[in-house]
Enzyme design. Structure first.
Site, PDB file in Angstrom:
ATOM      1  N   SER A  15      -1.783   2.905  33.156  1.00 14.98           N
ATOM      2  CA  SER A  15      -2.194   2.618  34.450  1.00 14.98           C
ATOM      3  C   SER A  15      -1.510   3.821  35.316  1.00 14.98           C
ATOM      4  O   SER A  15      -0.462   4.525  34.797  1.00 14.98           O
ATOM      5  CB  SER A  15      -1.966   1.443  34.906  1.00 14.98           C
ATOM      6  N   LEU A  17       0.347   6.392  37.541  1.00 18.72           N
ATOM      7  CA  LEU A  17       0.683   8.023  36.995  1.00 18.72           C
ATOM      8  C   LEU A  17       0.489   8.313  35.719  1.00 18.72           C
ATOM      9  O   LEU A  17      -0.148   9.367  35.250  1.00 18.72           O
ATOM     10  CB  LEU A  17       2.082   8.131  37.402  1.00 18.72           C
ATOM     11  N   ASP A  36       2.387   1.719  25.890  1.00 16.15           N
ATOM     12  CA  ASP A  36       2.460   0.768  27.108  1.00 16.15           C
ATOM     13  C   ASP A  36       2.393  -0.796  26.736  1.00 16.15           C
ATOM     14  O   ASP A  36       2.048  -1.299  25.584  1.00 16.15           O
ATOM     15  CB  ASP A  36       1.142   0.768  27.949  1.00 16.15           C
ATOM     16  N   VAL A  58       9.763   0.075  26.506  1.00 19.41           N
ATOM     17  CA  VAL A  58      10.502   1.224  26.474  1.00 19.41           C
ATOM     18  C   VAL A  58      12.081   0.462  26.479  1.00 19.41           C
ATOM     19  O   VAL A  58      12.844   1.647  26.095  1.00 19.41           O
ATOM     20  CB  VAL A  58      10.486   2.000  27.707  1.00 19.41           C
ATOM     21  N   CYS A  84       6.430   7.529  32.087  1.00 17.55           N
ATOM     22  CA  CYS A  84       6.038   7.111  33.508  1.00 17.55           C
ATOM     23  C   CYS A  84       6.060   5.456  33.670  1.00 17.55           C
ATOM     24  O   CYS A  84       5.975   5.134  34.712  1.00 17.55           O
ATOM     25  CB  CYS A  84       4.280   7.271  33.790  1.00 17.55           C
ATOM     26  N   SER A 146      11.915   9.556  41.317  1.00 19.06           N
ATOM     27  CA  SER A 146      11.393   9.036  42.631  1.00 19.06           C
ATOM     28  C   SER A 146      12.243   9.782  43.634  1.00 19.06           C
ATOM     29  O   SER A 146      13.411   9.973  43.637  1.00 19.06           O
ATOM     30  CB  SER A 146      11.585   7.566  42.640  1.00 19.06           C
ATOM     31  N   TYR A 159      16.515   0.229  42.156  1.00 19.57           N
ATOM     32  CA  TYR A 159      15.445   1.247  42.430  1.00 19.57           C
ATOM     33  C   TYR A 159      16.210   2.555  42.376  1.00 19.57           C
ATOM     34  O   TYR A 159      15.932   3.578  41.734  1.00 19.57           O
ATOM     35  CB  TYR A 159      14.249   1.015  43.139  1.00 19.57           C
TER      36      TYR A 159
END
Length: 253
Positions: A15, A17, A36, A58, A84, A146, A159
């Site tokens: 999904s 990016l 995924d 991951v 991603c 980011s 984050y």
């Protein structure tokens, strides 16, 4: 690097990016593996693209090792890895009931930073076994940070820390892997129209889009994917973090 015929794995590829990147690489002729946690979505996209799908966490070394081995087993070997996968659970340092539990930060850092390192180390190890191409290149690892790594907002403590770590890993990893002909590049997106954004009310989405100087809209995941393709083609891009944000610098909140 020549994308056509190259083995490519996209972590978090079902999904957002990651899905856009899987589409772009498949369109360019890569042998794509979509890795995924969402098995159903990964397999659906794989069927559409004529790609492979592997259920992958991951943060689990064995899971990522199996995904990398599957991607590397193709005739082109594993030449391109794009990470991603990530989470963005918000949390302040101090909430209404006092200090936020450490576990609230640990999960975000585990997925975003340690998960990226897990994918990077295993993909790079597989790439070093490749025969070099005419330019001496054996592989490319693209990671996703980011702009929160630089402009983290209130509530983005974990984050921002995790994405700052991904950005910081880029240069030392590129320097280490240079002798093997493996490049490492990180993309730091701004506000993109991903499933994370899709959950917001339309008024909130429009407000966020209006904060981007130009173009004054949310980024299209296809634009992220197009940058991945350009990084693959441009060998001089190595050890760099590229902001993809329409000149956005986020406010404190």
């Amino acid at each position: 690097m020549e994308i056509r015929g190259a083995g490519a794995i996209v972590f978090g590829g079902a999904s957002g990016l990651g899905a856009a990147t899987a589409r772009r690489l498949a369109a360019a002729g890569a042998d794509v593996t979509i890795a995924d946690r969402d098995e159903e979505r990964a397999r659906a996209l794989a069927r559409e693209l004529g790609a492979a799908a592997v259920t992958t966490d991951v943060t689990d070394p064995a899971s990522v090792e199996a995904a990398v081995a599957s991607a590397a087993a193709g005739p082109g070997g594993l030449r391109i890895s794009v990470v991603c996968a990530g989470v963005g659970t918000p949390a302040k340092l101090v909430g209404r009931d006092g200090a936020t539990p450490l576990e609230s930060f640990a999960r975000v850092i585990e997925v975003n930073l340690l998960g990226t390192l897990n994918c990077l180390r295993l993909a790079a190890a597989a790439m070093t076994a490749n025969e070099p191409d005419a330019g001496g290149e054996r592989g490319l690892c693209v990671n996703t940070a980011s702009i929160a790594a630089y402009d983290g907002q209130i509530g983005q403590i974990a984050y921002a820390a995790s994405k700052g770590g991904v950005a910081a890993v880029t240069l030392p990893a590129a320097r280490e892997l240079a002798r093997a002909g493996v490049r490492v590049v990180t993309i730091a997106p701004g506000l993109f129209d991903t499933p994370m954004m899709a959950g917001l009310p339309e008024a909130a989405r429009a407000s966020l889009a209006g904060t981007v100087p130009f173009p004054a809209r949310l980024g299209d995941p296809a634009e992220y994917a197009e940058l991945v393709a350009h990084v693959a083609a441009n060998r001089m891009l190595n050890g760099e973090v590229i902001r993809l944000d329409g000149a956005l610098r986020m406010a404190p909140r």
